[in-house]
Design an enzyme around this catalytic site. Structure first.
Site, short mmCIF file in Angstrom:
data_model
loop_
_atom_site.label_atom_id
_atom_site.label_comp_id
_atom_site.label_asym_id
_atom_site.label_seq_id
_atom_site.Cartn_x
_atom_site.Cartn_y
_atom_site.Cartn_z
N HIS A 99 -33.13 -16.70 14.00
CA HIS A 99 -33.02 -17.19 12.62
C HIS A 99 -33.58 -18.60 12.50
O HIS A 99 -33.36 -19.44 13.36
CB HIS A 99 -31.56 -17.17 12.14
CG HIS A 99 -30.61 -17.85 13.09
ND1 HIS A 99 -30.16 -17.25 14.23
CD2 HIS A 99 -30.05 -19.09 13.07
CE1 HIS A 99 -29.35 -18.08 14.87
NE2 HIS A 99 -29.28 -19.20 14.19
N HIS A 101 -33.42 -22.06 10.38
CA HIS A 101 -32.59 -22.83 9.46
C HIS A 101 -33.52 -23.60 8.53
O HIS A 101 -34.46 -24.24 9.00
CB HIS A 101 -31.77 -23.88 10.22
CG HIS A 101 -30.76 -23.34 11.19
ND1 HIS A 101 -29.42 -23.34 10.91
CD2 HIS A 101 -30.89 -22.81 12.43
CE1 HIS A 101 -28.75 -22.83 11.95
NE2 HIS A 101 -29.63 -22.50 12.89
P1 5GP Z 1 -27.27 -21.19 15.63
O1 5GP Z 1 -26.46 -22.24 16.34
O2 5GP Z 1 -27.15 -19.83 16.28
O3 5GP Z 1 -28.70 -21.62 15.40
O4 5GP Z 1 -26.67 -21.11 14.19
C1 5GP Z 1 -25.91 -20.06 13.70
C2 5GP Z 1 -25.59 -20.41 12.27
O5 5GP Z 1 -25.06 -19.25 11.66
C3 5GP Z 1 -24.55 -21.52 12.12
O6 5GP Z 1 -25.12 -22.57 11.35
C4 5GP Z 1 -23.39 -20.84 11.42
O7 5GP Z 1 -22.77 -21.66 10.46
C5 5GP Z 1 -24.02 -19.62 10.78
N1 5GP Z 1 -23.14 -18.46 10.70
C6 5GP Z 1 -22.39 -17.93 11.70
N2 5GP Z 1 -21.71 -16.85 11.26
C7 5GP Z 1 -22.04 -16.69 9.96
C8 5GP Z 1 -21.66 -15.74 8.97
O8 5GP Z 1 -20.87 -14.82 9.19
N3 5GP Z 1 -22.22 -15.88 7.74
C9 5GP Z 1 -23.11 -16.88 7.46
N4 5GP Z 1 -23.60 -16.93 6.22
N5 5GP Z 1 -23.50 -17.79 8.36
C10 5GP Z 1 -22.96 -17.71 9.61
#
Ligand code: 5GP
Ligand code: ZN
Length: 136
Positions: A99, A101
């Site tokens: 993903h 951001h």
């Molecule tokens: P990573 O650290 O993997 O790059 O970021 C994962 C992101 O996914 C985090 O910013 C977190 O807030 C978001 N996230 C995790 N679980 C959920 C969810 O169930 N719904 C949404 N909308 N965002 C999520």
């Protein structure tokens, strides 16, 4: 993937504040935003990391990332945006579904850039050489 939260959002099994959707890509708000409007852009097909994502699909995803960035500037009236991708656990990837951001930014919003290091004499050239060789 059955236990992936993002796959569940795609399938409608978990709620998501969706801002863009087509047959291959979904964009939705991050549940814990760095700033309001913080958006995640994902391929609908489950791939774990950027390296796993097929090039053709990546090209489509990055174009949506750009569109979301333009939209947050226009509609949320912010001054800029950061694009981030935490690739792998060591890089802070918590959700194993690749993903991007898109993080809306305002002048003076208090977020700081990453801390920086210094290279020792000659180190920069040798690091550059290693990466160059790996790219051959
Ligand atoms: P990573 O650290 O993997 O790059 O970021 C994962 C992101 O996914 C985090 O910013 C977190 O807030 C978001 N996230 C995790 N679980 C959920 C969810 O169930 N719904 C949404 N909308 N965002 C999520
Ligand atoms: Zn998934």
């Amino acid at each position: 993937m059955s236990n992936c939260v993002f796959c569940k959002i795609i399938a409608g099994e978990l709620p998501g504040a969706k801002v863009y959707e087509d047959d291959k890509i979904l964009a939705f708000l991050d549940i814990n935003p760095i700033n309001y409007g913080h958006t995640l852009v994902i391929p609908k097909e489950h791939y774990e990391t950027l390296v796993d994502l097929p090039d053709e699909l990546l090209k489509e995803v990055i174009l949506v990332v750009k569109k979301i960035g333009q939209a947050v500037i226009a509609e949320l009236r912010v001054d800029g945006f950061n694009i981030g991708l935490n690739n792998g656990k060591a890089a802070g990837q918590l959700v194993d579904h690749v993903h991007f951001h898109v993080i809306p930014r305002e002048v003076g919003d208090g977020l700081k850039h990453w801390p920086s290091k210094d290279y020792e004499e000659g180190e920069m050239d040798s690091v550059a050489e290693k990466i160059k060789q790996a790219l051959k």
